[in-house]
Design a protein around this motif. Structure first.
Motif, PDB file in Angstrom:
ATOM      1  N   VAL A  29       0.867  -1.204  -0.159  1.00 42.97           N
ATOM      2  CA  VAL A  29       0.182   0.020   0.098  1.00 42.97           C
ATOM      3  C   VAL A  29       0.891   1.479   0.074  1.00 42.97           C
ATOM      4  N   VAL A  30       0.756   1.907  -0.995  1.00 49.91           N
ATOM      5  CA  VAL A  30       1.720   3.189  -0.934  1.00 49.91           C
ATOM      6  C   VAL A  30       0.692   4.402  -0.892  1.00 49.91           C
ATOM      7  N   VAL A  31       0.797   5.460   0.174  1.00 51.58           N
ATOM      8  CA  VAL A  31       0.294   6.474   0.704  1.00 51.58           C
ATOM      9  C   VAL A  31       0.808   7.488  -0.151  1.00 51.58           C
ATOM     10  N   GLN A  32       0.480   8.107  -1.264  1.00 52.45           N
ATOM     11  CA  GLN A  32       0.817   9.163  -1.968  1.00 52.45           C
ATOM     12  C   GLN A  32       0.281  10.541  -2.126  1.00 52.45           C
ATOM     13  N   ALA A  33       1.268  11.527  -1.276  1.00 54.84           N
ATOM     14  CA  ALA A  33       0.868  13.053  -1.331  1.00 54.84           C
ATOM     15  C   ALA A  33       0.548  13.227  -2.689  1.00 54.84           C
ATOM     16  N   ALA A  82      -1.872  16.122   2.259  1.00 53.81           N
ATOM     17  CA  ALA A  82      -0.857  16.483   3.191  1.00 53.81           C
ATOM     18  C   ALA A  82      -1.161  18.121   3.463  1.00 53.81           C
ATOM     19  N   ASP A  83      -0.457  18.206   4.547  1.00 57.83           N
ATOM     20  CA  ASP A  83      -0.541  19.836   4.782  1.00 57.83           C
ATOM     21  C   ASP A  83       0.339  20.731   3.749  1.00 57.83           C
ATOM     22  N   ARG A  84       1.244  20.168   3.105  1.00 59.47           N
ATOM     23  CA  ARG A  84       2.096  20.861   2.009  1.00 59.47           C
ATOM     24  C   ARG A  84       1.612  20.508   0.669  1.00 59.47           C
ATOM     25  N   ILE A 117       4.696   8.661   1.275  1.00 60.39           N
ATOM     26  CA  ILE A 117       5.167   9.466   0.474  1.00 60.39           C
ATOM     27  C   ILE A 117       4.858  10.949   0.544  1.00 60.39           C
ATOM     28  N   GLY A 118       5.646  11.611   1.044  1.00 63.22           N
ATOM     29  CA  GLY A 118       5.280  13.154   1.469  1.00 63.22           C
ATOM     30  C   GLY A 118       5.286  13.828  -0.062  1.00 63.22           C
ATOM     31  N   ILE A 123       7.294  16.434   4.539  1.00 63.30           N
ATOM     32  CA  ILE A 123       6.164  15.893   5.511  1.00 63.30           C
ATOM     33  C   ILE A 123       6.215  16.882   6.622  1.00 63.30           C
ATOM     34  N   ALA A 124       5.303  17.296   7.117  1.00 61.77           N
ATOM     35  CA  ALA A 124       5.292  18.507   8.201  1.00 61.77           C
ATOM     36  C   ALA A 124       5.568  17.834   9.494  1.00 61.77           C
ATOM     37  N   PRO A 125       6.248  18.642  10.146  1.00 63.29           N
ATOM     38  CA  PRO A 125       6.743  17.862  11.803  1.00 63.29           C
ATOM     39  C   PRO A 125       5.399  17.381  12.456  1.00 63.29           C
ATOM     40  N   ALA A 126       4.286  18.061  12.304  1.00 65.85           N
ATOM     41  CA  ALA A 126       3.080  17.515  13.127  1.00 65.85           C
ATOM     42  C   ALA A 126       2.440  16.202  12.493  1.00 65.85           C
TER      43      ALA A 126
END
Length: 238
Positions: free
Chosen positions: A78-82, A109-111, A192-193, A198-201
């Motif tokens: 499973v790949v989580v792709q931003a 994602a946040d960004r 994958i960010g 990937i944000a610190p939070a």
């Protein structure tokens, strides 16, 4: 070159008719005619193959002389792709599908700079599913890649919590991906960010020690396929 693959839900019977959009694509776009072999699959492991006996503008008829069922591969990947921008999204989905990823999870994602209004969410998901569908046929998969609904950070954290191997890629991680042990079954979940990282939070929410691929930083559209290939080479490809 292998036989062309097309999707068909019902595969029972000695003679199968491929019509609708898939049938028109076979006969009109691919210009497949009598005598050429094709493979039909339901995208869930079952397949049937044989020569085309008739073709028209509406589809083709196939005389089945071979069939089988491919078991689901383990471990499941499973790949989580931003969500990337523009054409990089299509590139990411196509490559993940071609390499053998089982489930692709778009992540807001946040960004990611993705405005998650209902219309855009529906349109984006439809595009990703269409890309995965076509890439699954092109790479001659019997199990088509699944594209899940767009996930929130909390939902991604839930996937990681239930994984047999949770993997979060980060360029500043100390542990290399090569050092992790790959399980023989269960879900391997790779996160994958986005281009901005990937944000610190988000890292805190995931609660997983991140890992790095190597000394270089890959784009978000290529990092997933590189990580997937590295893990597949130590599991399903052996």
């Amino acid at each position: 070159m292998g036989v062309a693959v097309f999707h068909l839900e019902g595969l029972s019977g000695a003679e199968l008719t491929l019509d609708g959009p898939e049938g028109r694509h076979a006969s009109v776009v691919r210009r497949i005619g009598p005598g050429e072999r094709v493979r039909l699959t339901d995208g869930r492991g079952a397949w049937a193959e044989g020569p085309v006996t008739a073709a028209s503008k509406t589809g083709v008829t196939v005389a089945v002389d071979d069939r089988g069922v491919v078991p689901a591969a383990e471990p499941r990947l499973v790949v989580v792709q931003a969500l990337p921008k523009g054409e990089r999204a299509e590139l990411a989905v196509e490559m993940l599908t071609e390499v053998g990823v089982d489930v692709i999870v778009p992540w807001n994602a946040d960004r990611s700079q993705f405005r998650a209004n209902p219309e855009r969410v529906a349109k984006t998901l439809a595009k990703w599913q269409a890309w995965a569908f076509e890439a699954s046929k092109q790479s001659r998969r019997s199990w088509f890649a699944e594209v899940a609904p767009i996930a929130t950070t909390a939902e991604v954290a839930g996937l990681l919590a239930g994984a047999a191997l949770p993997v979060v890629l980060h360029e500043e991680a100390k542990v290399p991906l090569a050092a992790v042990d790959v399980p023989s079954e269960g879900d391997v979940v790779i996160v994958i960010g986005p281009e901005g990282g990937i944000a610190p939070a988000e890292l805190t929410a995931f609660g997983v020690e991140p890992v790095r691929l190597g000394d270089t930083v890959l784009r978000t559209s290529t990092a997933g396929v590189a990580a997937a290939a590295a893990l597949l080479a130590r599991s399903r490809w052996t």
